[in-house]
Every structure is written in C-alpha cells, then in structure tokens.
Design a protein around this motif. Structure first.
Motif, PDB file in Angstrom:
ATOM      1  N   ASP A 275       0.843  -1.190   0.000  1.00 53.15           N
ATOM      2  CA  ASP A 275       0.000   0.000   0.000  1.00 53.15           C
ATOM      3  C   ASP A 275       0.879   1.241   0.000  1.00 53.15           C
ATOM      4  O   ASP A 275       2.053   1.200   0.370  1.00 53.15           O
ATOM      5  CB  ASP A 275      -0.923   0.009   1.226  1.00 53.15           C
ATOM      6  N   PHE A 276       0.304   2.369  -0.421  1.00 52.93           N
ATOM      7  CA  PHE A 276       1.057   3.618  -0.482  1.00 52.93           C
ATOM      8  C   PHE A 276       0.451   4.608   0.512  1.00 52.93           C
ATOM      9  O   PHE A 276      -0.744   4.894   0.455  1.00 52.93           O
ATOM     10  CB  PHE A 276       1.015   4.205  -1.893  1.00 52.93           C
ATOM     11  N   ARG A 277       1.300   5.112   1.415  1.00 50.19           N
ATOM     12  CA  ARG A 277       0.823   6.073   2.420  1.00 50.19           C
ATOM     13  C   ARG A 277       1.047   7.501   1.926  1.00 50.19           C
ATOM     14  O   ARG A 277       2.156   7.865   1.524  1.00 50.19           O
ATOM     15  CB  ARG A 277       1.554   5.860   3.741  1.00 50.19           C
ATOM     16  N   VAL A 278      -0.023   8.286   1.969  1.00 53.17           N
ATOM     17  CA  VAL A 278       0.042   9.685   1.539  1.00 53.17           C
ATOM     18  C   VAL A 278      -0.190  10.575   2.749  1.00 53.17           C
ATOM     19  O   VAL A 278      -1.285  10.563   3.335  1.00 53.17           O
ATOM     20  CB  VAL A 278      -1.028   9.992   0.474  1.00 53.17           C
ATOM     21  N   PRO A 279       0.814  11.351   3.164  1.00 55.38           N
ATOM     22  CA  PRO A 279       0.598  12.279   4.285  1.00 55.38           C
ATOM     23  C   PRO A 279      -0.339  13.405   3.852  1.00 55.38           C
ATOM     24  O   PRO A 279      -0.176  13.984   2.773  1.00 55.38           O
ATOM     25  CB  PRO A 279       2.006  12.802   4.585  1.00 55.38           C
ATOM     26  N   LEU A 280      -1.326  13.691   4.679  1.00 48.69           N
ATOM     27  CA  LEU A 280      -2.332  14.706   4.334  1.00 48.69           C
ATOM     28  C   LEU A 280      -2.024  16.012   5.042  1.00 48.69           C
ATOM     29  O   LEU A 280      -1.937  16.077   6.273  1.00 48.69           O
ATOM     30  CB  LEU A 280      -3.726  14.207   4.718  1.00 48.69           C
ATOM     31  N   SER A 281      -1.872  17.058   4.251  1.00 45.33           N
ATOM     32  CA  SER A 281      -1.635  18.395   4.811  1.00 45.33           C
ATOM     33  C   SER A 281      -2.911  18.921   5.458  1.00 45.33           C
ATOM     34  O   SER A 281      -3.985  18.332   5.321  1.00 45.33           O
ATOM     35  CB  SER A 281      -1.186  19.340   3.691  1.00 45.33           C
ATOM     36  N   ASP A 369       9.480   4.543   3.755  1.00 40.18           N
ATOM     37  CA  ASP A 369       8.794   5.335   2.725  1.00 40.18           C
ATOM     38  C   ASP A 369       8.916   6.828   3.018  1.00 40.18           C
ATOM     39  O   ASP A 369       8.213   7.630   2.422  1.00 40.18           O
ATOM     40  CB  ASP A 369       7.324   4.924   2.609  1.00 40.18           C
ATOM     41  N   PHE A 370       9.818   7.194   3.952  1.00 45.92           N
ATOM     42  CA  PHE A 370      10.103   8.603   4.253  1.00 45.92           C
ATOM     43  C   PHE A 370       8.841   9.389   4.579  1.00 45.92           C
ATOM     44  O   PHE A 370       8.668  10.531   4.137  1.00 45.92           O
ATOM     45  CB  PHE A 370      10.837   9.274   3.078  1.00 45.92           C
ATOM     46  N   LEU A 371       7.948   8.796   5.369  1.00 46.88           N
ATOM     47  CA  LEU A 371       6.660   9.436   5.632  1.00 46.88           C
ATOM     48  C   LEU A 371       6.819  10.804   6.274  1.00 46.88           C
ATOM     49  O   LEU A 371       6.180  11.777   5.853  1.00 46.88           O
ATOM     50  CB  LEU A 371       5.791   8.533   6.512  1.00 46.88           C
TER      51      LEU A 371
END
Length: 389
Positions: A275-281, A369-371
C-alpha cells in the motif's frame, strides 16, 4: 517371405461383390451388405493384431488406400501403434485449428487477476479487439506469421504509435499463451514483424502541465465547492496519486492524517502488494471535510448516477477553460517546484510521486517510505498552493 502386394485392380474394386478382399500387406477392402465399402488395415503391433480403418471407398481410391497403408506400416515397423499415432496427429491438428480470437480471449481470462480491476475497463484487451482481431481473429493462431502481423498493424504503426505498440505487445503475449496451450505457433513472429514495420516515426508528446508558479491561481479559481472542483483540489494537494486512486478514495482509507492507498490502485505496486501512504496536509484534510457531505457509500467523489466520477471529468473542466494542461500534469508542476523552489532532496521528491528509487537490491534493504520527510514537504507544497506561504 515378403507378402504379395497390390493384388486388387481398380476395375475389380469398382464392381466387387459383397465380401472382404485382400490387396496384400494387410490392406483389405470390405464390401458391405448395405452397399457401402470400407478400406481397413490389419497390422500386428507388440504381438497384438489391430484393425485400422482407412476410410470409405466412396472417398478413398485404391491408390490412396495403398499410400495410407504403407504410411502406417512404416510407423508399425518403428514399434509404434499406428492407431495411437493417428490419434495424436488428429489432436495436434485440432489444437492447431484454435483461432486467434479464441486464444486471445483465453489469454485475457488467465491474466485478469494481475490486471487492475480484473481488466473490467477493457484497456488491456481493447488494442487487440480494435486493431488485430478484426483482421486476424478468424485465423488459426498456428498459421499467423510476421507478414500477417505487419499487414494488420501497418496502418496505425506511425499514426497511432502508442496503441500499435500495445497491440503488438499483447499479441506477443497471446502467441506465448498459444504455445503454452500446446499449439505449434511461431514464437518469433512478433519480433520479425517489428523488423518489417521498422522504427516508429511518431514523437511522444508528454502531458501538458501548468507551470508551478501558476498553480496557486488555478487552485484559488476552483470555486464553488462542487465535487469536481474539490476532486481537483485534492489531486493537487496529494500529488503522489493519480486520477484513479483519487476518484476511488474511500473514507475507510483515511487514517487520521494519512491516506492509505491500496496497492491494487497504485501503478507499479500491484505485484508487490505494498500500500502507499500519503501524508495529508492541513489543506488536504480541510478539502476532505468539505467533500464529506457529497459522499455516497463511503466514496468521497461519487458520480451523479452511480459509481465515482469518470476519468475525464476533471480533464473536461480544464478543457472548457481553454487550458492545454491536464490533471496528470500537476505531477510535473510539483516535481519542477521541488527542484526550482523547494530545494527538496531528489529521493524525497520521487517518493512523493510514488516513484521507485534505487536498484532492486537497494530497494529490498531500504524499507522506509520517508513518511515524516514527505509530510513536511507536502505541507510546504500545500502552503504554497493555497497562498499561505
């Protein structure tokens, strides 16, 4: 002592009364009571006497029967059973009669599990369906050669280069599938067809994008809060995703301030299952809150009737405004901003776009993944986009 051959004559065969008559060497003619006549071969294999039909007199002449008999006697002399060998030949001929259309559909069915959405959108099969099968679909796959392929794809080889490339690649997969089915196909036919077609003259045109300096003005113009406007805003703010995962974003995928995109919706991640984690601003979370009232069945961007908004919805909005840029181009806007304005590390910028970095061995050891680093960069991008900074 060699048994006498060719005992019968053509004139006798035509007028033979009811009974069985030997031509020698095990070849017999059986004239039946019902008026029909049949050739058969008596032969001994592995100590067993076998009788092998060679066809009716009405369609097999004396000369043809003798030729067939000698063929199967030769097989018997090799210690093989002529009846079994003929059955093998029959099965081989049946296999070789499989049409390309049947093989292509069987190939598509076997590959569905590895295609996005099990190939329901039809994108894998459509280049074949539109440009290959109308011309070659009814041809037995074992008979297809490089000339057939060249003639089928030559009309689009230069004018629709990308489609032609997909068509020939998928045709190659179908031919390999035919080989796996046991068909006698030419595995080099596609490679030889490429040589005949030559290099494509078509020049690749990259998706037009908005210069990063112009993104804040466009972002601010996305008013009022319609589903399409909010979808475009979230696409710009979560630049690592493409249109499909964004259009299918579901409330269950939001975990606090992280959007977890399933691997099967991410290009290049279906095989790995990651899965791909997307940090949300802060701005992305605000857009999600504003679009929640539109949600249906948990999907944030539903279509008017059913499902989610289409792939063309956001593109059409930009097209109606007279813009050359398209939604996918915002990835280029972001990447250029990272280099020219943000001075962001190359590796962090690439991971934000969900690109793989490093070689296969390097990636097998580097599991991060450098979150947190991406969280900082994505917040800076969001502040730039909405004019905060």
């Amino acid at each position: 002592m060699t048994r006498a051959l060719n005992k019968l004559s053509a004139s006798f065969v035509r007028t033979a009364p009811i009974g069985k008559y030997s031509d020698g060497g095990g070849l017999w003619l059986h004239q039946r009571n019902d008026g029909g006549a049949q050739w058969f071969l008596r032969i001994t294999v592995h100590g067993r006497r076998r009788e092998m039909g060679l066809g009716p007199l009405s369609s097999v002449t004396l000369k043809q029967a003798r030729t067939e008999a000698e063929k199967w006697r030769a097989i018997a002399r090799q210690g093989k059973d002529p009846i079994k060998e003929r059955e093998k030949e029959r099965r081989q001929q049946e296999r070789n009669l499989h049409l390309l259309a049947d093989v292509a559909r069987d190939c598509f069915e076997s590959r569905k599990a590895e295609l996005r959405g099990e190939g329901k959108a039809g994108r894998w099969f459509s280049p074949l369906e539109l440009h290959v099968l109308p011309k070659l679909g009814k041809v037995p796959v074992a008979e297809i050669d490089q000339i057939d392929i060249r003639n089928a794809l030559a009309p689009i080889w230069h004018t629709k280069a990308a489609t032609a490339k997909k068509a020939i690649e998928r045709l190659s997969v179908c031919i390999q599938h035919g080989a796996a089915l046991g068909l006698d196909v030419d595995m080099q036919a596609v490679a030889k067809a490429r040589a005949l077609l030559g290099a494509q003259r078509h020049r690749v045109e990259h998706t037009a994008f908005l210069p990063w300096q112009d993104v804040p003005a466009f972002y601010a113009s996305l008013q009022p809060d319609t589903v399409t406007n909010l979808a475009l805003k979230l696409l710009i703010l979560t630049i690592g995703t493409r249109s499909r995962p964004l259009r299918h974003i579901h409330l269950d995928q939001i975990d606090s301030d992280v959007w977890i995109v399933p691997a099967d919706q991410m290009k290049g991640r279906r095989d790995s299952g990651d899965d791909f984690r997307v940090p949300l601003s802060r701005q992305a979370l605000d857009v999600i809150d504003r679009v929640k009232p539109y949600a249906r069945d948990g999907f944030l961007f539903p279509n008017v009737r059913k499902g989610v908004i289409s792939d063309a919805t956001m593109s059409r909005l930009m097209e109606r405004r007279g813009m050359d840029a398209r939604p996918h181009g915002f990835r280029s806007s972001f990447r250029t901003w990272c280099s020219e304005a943000a001075d962001a590390p190359w590796e962090i910028s690439e991971v934000c776009l969900a690109h793989s970095t490093g070689g296969k061995v390097e990636r097998s050891y580097k599991r991060t993944d450098f979150l947190e680093q991406r969280r900082d960069l994505m917040q800076r991008w969001a502040d730039f986009v909405d004019g905060t900074s």
